[in-house]
Design a protein around this motif. Structure first.
Motif, PDB file in Angstrom:
ATOM      1  N   MET A  30       7.699  -6.540  -3.089  1.00  0.00           N
ATOM      2  CA  MET A  30       8.035  -5.493  -4.042  1.00  0.00           C
ATOM      3  C   MET A  30       9.609  -5.336  -4.244  1.00  0.00           C
ATOM      4  O   MET A  30      10.357  -5.528  -3.098  1.00  0.00           O
ATOM      5  CB  MET A  30       7.599  -4.085  -3.409  1.00  0.00           C
ATOM      6  N   THR A  37       7.517  -0.720  -7.760  1.00  0.00           N
ATOM      7  CA  THR A  37       6.436  -0.832  -6.773  1.00  0.00           C
ATOM      8  C   THR A  37       5.213  -0.376  -7.276  1.00  0.00           C
ATOM      9  O   THR A  37       4.186  -0.692  -7.157  1.00  0.00           O
ATOM     10  CB  THR A  37       6.931  -0.095  -5.511  1.00  0.00           C
ATOM     11  N   VAL A  56       0.911  -6.508   0.800  1.00  0.00           N
ATOM     12  CA  VAL A  56       2.047  -6.070   0.092  1.00  0.00           C
ATOM     13  C   VAL A  56       3.339  -5.858   0.914  1.00  0.00           C
ATOM     14  O   VAL A  56       2.925  -5.184   2.275  1.00  0.00           O
ATOM     15  CB  VAL A  56       1.549  -5.006  -0.634  1.00  0.00           C
ATOM     16  N   GLY A  58       6.844  -3.871   1.089  1.00  0.00           N
ATOM     17  CA  GLY A  58       7.743  -3.085   0.558  1.00  0.00           C
ATOM     18  C   GLY A  58       7.948  -1.649   1.298  1.00  0.00           C
ATOM     19  O   GLY A  58       7.084  -1.163   1.681  1.00  0.00           O
ATOM     20  N   GLN A  94       6.066 -11.605  -7.019  1.00  0.00           N
ATOM     21  CA  GLN A  94       6.946 -10.547  -7.137  1.00  0.00           C
ATOM     22  C   GLN A  94       7.040 -10.078  -8.524  1.00  0.00           C
ATOM     23  O   GLN A  94       6.766 -11.026  -9.658  1.00  0.00           O
ATOM     24  CB  GLN A  94       8.226 -10.654  -6.407  1.00  0.00           C
TER      25      GLN A  94
END
Length: 321
Positions: A30, A37, A56, A58, A94
């Motif tokens: 992210m 996001t 994921v 982030g 991404q």
């Protein structure tokens, strides 16, 4: 249908798209932006519900990890650790090319979403574009705009129907409506029987003393999850173009976005719940736009747009057209 890029980049884009279509284990990195996001979590969710194993990375989504119980969510991946950590995935994806960093240095197969679509333009909303891309180009037939966010237990959605969450800051000054107008908006909302509460980060409170000096309430927390809890129980949201606006919409709160860039904001506006944007009747071009729109958009115009949003939401809630 997602709008695809044309030209010489199409061949490589198709190859990278195929990498993501065929991948079983996918990592998504992210960008360090809350709105980006939350939008990219829609792609993560669609990959997951179509049978992919998704991880994921982030910091924003990690702060909200309790709200995304069905996705493997981890903190942002430092570039120094990328080569080792990403080696176990079939494809790494991404949203932006090279942001947070270039993937081709660390992954054999990678995918940049923005290399495949029009980033900003007329006629589409980014959230819907991501869903359509998942269906039309990635073959994820069960795709939706939902991104897997699940409200925490014990919260009551829109419990305080006349409380308006107001977010006066953003990632850049050019996106921020004038502070004096935010004050006037809050005072007018109070006179109309609403309860405006301004959301600020701790480091922003000093520059927004004008709010409390005028008797306007401020909600402050360093916990993004606490901010989400607060917004979830508000009736409405008004703010600049920002990630907090996307969070409010993602929580099912109708949103009004003030802006000086209507074309961009239409495309990137919050899309999970009813949303309107409001901007000055006349916007000059070039650098004057960013200098002048912040004062040219008046509180009365914003209140008028807010009433339209309320009417739309209430009609939808009652099943009217």
């Amino acid at each position: 249908m997602a709008t695809l890029l044309s030209g010489t980049s199409r061949y490589l884009a198709a190859e990278h798209q195929q990498h993501l279509r065929q991948a079983t284990r996918v990592a998504i990195l992210m960008a360090p932006r809350l709105g980006d996001t939350l939008l990219m979590m829609t792609m993560a969710q669609n990959l997951a519900i179509n049978g992919r194993n998704v991880t994921v990375f982030g910091d924003y989504v990690y702060q909200l990890r309790a709200w995304f119980p069905d996705i493997d969510v981890r903190p942002s991946l430092p570039e120094s650790e990328a080569a080792q950590a990403l080696s176990e995935y079939d494809c790494v994806a991404q949203m932006h090319v090279g942001w947070p960093y270039a993937l081709h240095n660390y992954a054999r197969r990678y995918f940049y979403y923005d290399a495949h679509v029009v980033i900003t333009g007329r006629g589409f909303v980014k959230l819907n574009q991501i869903r359509d891309y998942c269906i039309d180009q990635l073959g994820l037939k069960n795709s939706e705009v939902g991104n897997g966010l699940v409200p925490l237990n014990g919260l009551r959605h829109r419990q305080y129907a006349r409380r308006v969450a107001v977010h006066p800051s953003s990632s850049s000054e050019q996106r921020c409506w004038a502070a004096s107008h935010f004050v006037e908006l809050g005072l007018r909302l109070k006179r109309a029987g609403y309860d405006p509460v301004y959301i600020l980060a701790g480091h922003e409170r000093g520059q927004w003393r004008c709010l409390e000096e005028n008797g306007l309430a401020v909600f402050q927390s360093e916990s993004l999850s606490d901010v989400a809890k607060f917004i979830h129980e508000c009736g409405w949201f008004i703010g600049n173009e920002s990630g907090i606006g996307h969070l409010a919409s993602n929580l099912g709160i109708p949103t009004l976005t003030v802006t000086g860039r209507p074309t961009r904001t239409r495309a990137w506006r919050p899309g999970w719940a009813p949303s309107h944007i409001v901007y000055p009747a006349y916007i000059p071009g070039g650098r004057w736009r960013d200098l002048l729109w912040r004062r040219w958009l008046r509180p009365g115009q914003v209140l008028t747009a807010f009433r339209r949003l309320m009417i739309q939401y209430e009609r939808q809630a009652s099943g009217q057209r």
